[in-house]
Design an enzyme around this catalytic site. Sequence first.
Site, short mmCIF file in Angstrom:
data_model
loop_
_atom_site.label_atom_id
_atom_site.label_comp_id
_atom_site.label_asym_id
_atom_site.label_seq_id
_atom_site.Cartn_x
_atom_site.Cartn_y
_atom_site.Cartn_z
N ASP A 113 -7.19 -18.75 -6.49
CA ASP A 113 -6.55 -17.85 -7.45
C ASP A 113 -6.67 -18.49 -8.83
OD1 ASP A 113 -4.97 -16.13 -8.86
OD2 ASP A 113 -3.36 -16.08 -7.36
N GLU A 205 -9.51 -13.61 -7.91
CA GLU A 205 -9.05 -14.09 -6.61
C GLU A 205 -10.16 -14.00 -5.59
OE1 GLU A 205 -5.29 -13.07 -4.50
OE2 GLU A 205 -4.81 -12.13 -6.42
N CYS A 583 -2.72 40.93 1.82
CA CYS A 583 -1.68 39.90 1.92
C CYS A 583 -0.66 39.97 0.81
CB CYS A 583 -2.30 38.51 1.96
SG CYS A 583 -3.13 38.09 0.43
#
Length: 661
Positions: A113, A205, A583
């Site tokens: 890191d 990292e 509908c």
Amino acid sequence: MEEEEEKKGESASSDGARPWQSYHTVYTNAKAGMEGVDKEKVQRVVYEMSKGSKYFENEERKEAFIRQKIERMRARSAKLTAAELAHYQTVADKRILELEATRDLSKVWLHVDMDAFYAAVETLSDPSLKGRPMAVGGMSMISTANYEARRFGVRAAMPGFIARKLCPELVFVPVDFEKYTYYSGLTRKVFQRYDPNFIAASLDEAYLDITEVCKERGVSAGEVAEELRNTVFGETGLTCSAGVAANRLLAKIGGIGKVTEHILTDVFGISTCEEMLQKGGYLCSLFSRSSADFFLSVGLGIGGTDPPQMRLRKSISNERTFQATDNEALLYQKLDELAELLSSDMQKEGLHGRTLTLKLKTSSFEVRTRALTLQNYISSRDDIYKHASKLLKAELPISLRLIGLRVSQFKEDKVGAPSDPTQKTLLSFMSADASGNFIKGQSSLGSETSNTLSMNDLGDDISVETHEMIDSESENPLVQNDASDPTRSCTWIEFAGKTEGMHEHVNDSTMDKTDAFIEKSDPKSHQLENPNGRGQDSSLPHTSETSSCLNQKDNDHYLLQGETSSRHEEQVLWINDYECSLCGIELPSSFVEERQEHADFHLAERLQKEESGMDSRTLIAGKRYHSLAYLRLVSGRHRSRLKAKINTRSASHCLRTDIFR
DNA sequence: GGAGTAAGGGCTG
DNA sequence: AAAGCCAGCCCTTACTCC
């Protein structure tokens, strides 16, 4: 501190003397360089700077939601009988043994890191920053803070204006990703010497499998770590930390953030790995198998020893925050810019996707996403914009502070998988079921099947989990393209005037949505059922053209030619020139395209039923293509399905796919 | 009823 | 005055198909 907070966190109003203690942030969690920080002060300043803001209000809403979740879990936990608990404890113990058996101590993993990476890089290029508290970012957000700044409680993901309050002499440096990418490249060159297959978790990292290095050179992991740190420093001038463990999880325990920690401590009183195992019974009874497994693995310190997998990108996205606005022209402009950017990013990587997701953050920080899955793969700015603007349109009026776009479900040819495997799969699928069910096979057009594919073409033997797409653009001559680009979209619903009140439900619970819609729609469906109702009067103009057109469906001619939907629309009658006879959806005549899509939808529904034969038995010969007659005859179950389908915004307009069912 | 798919929300780094 | 961007994964819900 956490425990104290939890108790007070029960009620935000109960601790009037020190209200900041109930405002949960991640800013006081442990982080390198933050030892000795006056956490109480940080908490207070963050609270003072935040309270009353829209962001704060939203945080409070989220907090309340988490509290509810915790309460529900507590209640479920309390309800567990002794017998149930004993059962789940057995399950947990068994699982722990199984997981323990998978423990692999043969690997040595190094988690590297970079220390305050962005800040360190900036200090390299401007040594005058050395020793001064500095943050990379701006007044609205900080990406990284150096160690001098962290001593004041300033840290990544903290708004700049709060950071400046904590540390008035803080120096702000704007982010410069090119610079960080360059330095990241230098560090990776070093990592590669130790593990050519190292896993880059981010710019700063990485995970390295140093098992072989240790073996070959007969050195300890600690020595390798030390050497690597020196090399990185020598070649970049940057420092890094390195953790050694038998797996990646131990090299860096991740995956448990603010919320999960909150739940674990508050519901189960778990704050250590040991407790995780002791309370395994509770975890197994209240969490899903995968979640429980994850927690137990964390408790055991097991995980992440597998070789690095070749990860294929699964989505590509961009998002921009801006001054909140409800100006629709501005919003569309932002959307257009994002579409252009995303399209350009996609083209750089040769990506084509068929699921488009629009992300919105309202001015009150509420986040919504709206997605649609298309029949065709898209990558062009125009296509992205066209579909995204439909999704946005459905949300208007709205005041937004962020818009994002994401494309996923990629076409596979990008990864170098030759077109053959796709063909092979389809063919093998056919041969596996040659009894005419090929038609069914095609119903999976555009659906994914998981498959393991040897990636020899990529020059290694890694077996990669990939997704194989049987798509409408495959070269299988039996699968023909429809030029009409039908989409699975529901944009027309916004015009129905029936969606008001729906959006308010959207984020609460999905269960509300269907109910809300059906309730409002039912009167219309009753009208259709009622032979004396309005529906009856609006019998369809059944032109000979339409009839012949539809009757050709058996040889697929009609559909496969990608006939435009102007004809379909004749199947739907617009009562009073705005209301769908089938509908009840309302669509003004000016919405030509939406009307066509809507008509397509009804046609697809009807043809789908035709093909499935499910309801055709109940049809009266000669009236098969009369929509109203048809709709009256299909089961009520189907109608409710249709309505649910409409409501859940997955209304299918896909003629081609549905016809093959 | 189970598997698969899609959508929406959320957590994490 | 002001709270980022990106990607992966998980969970839940709803629906469809078998």
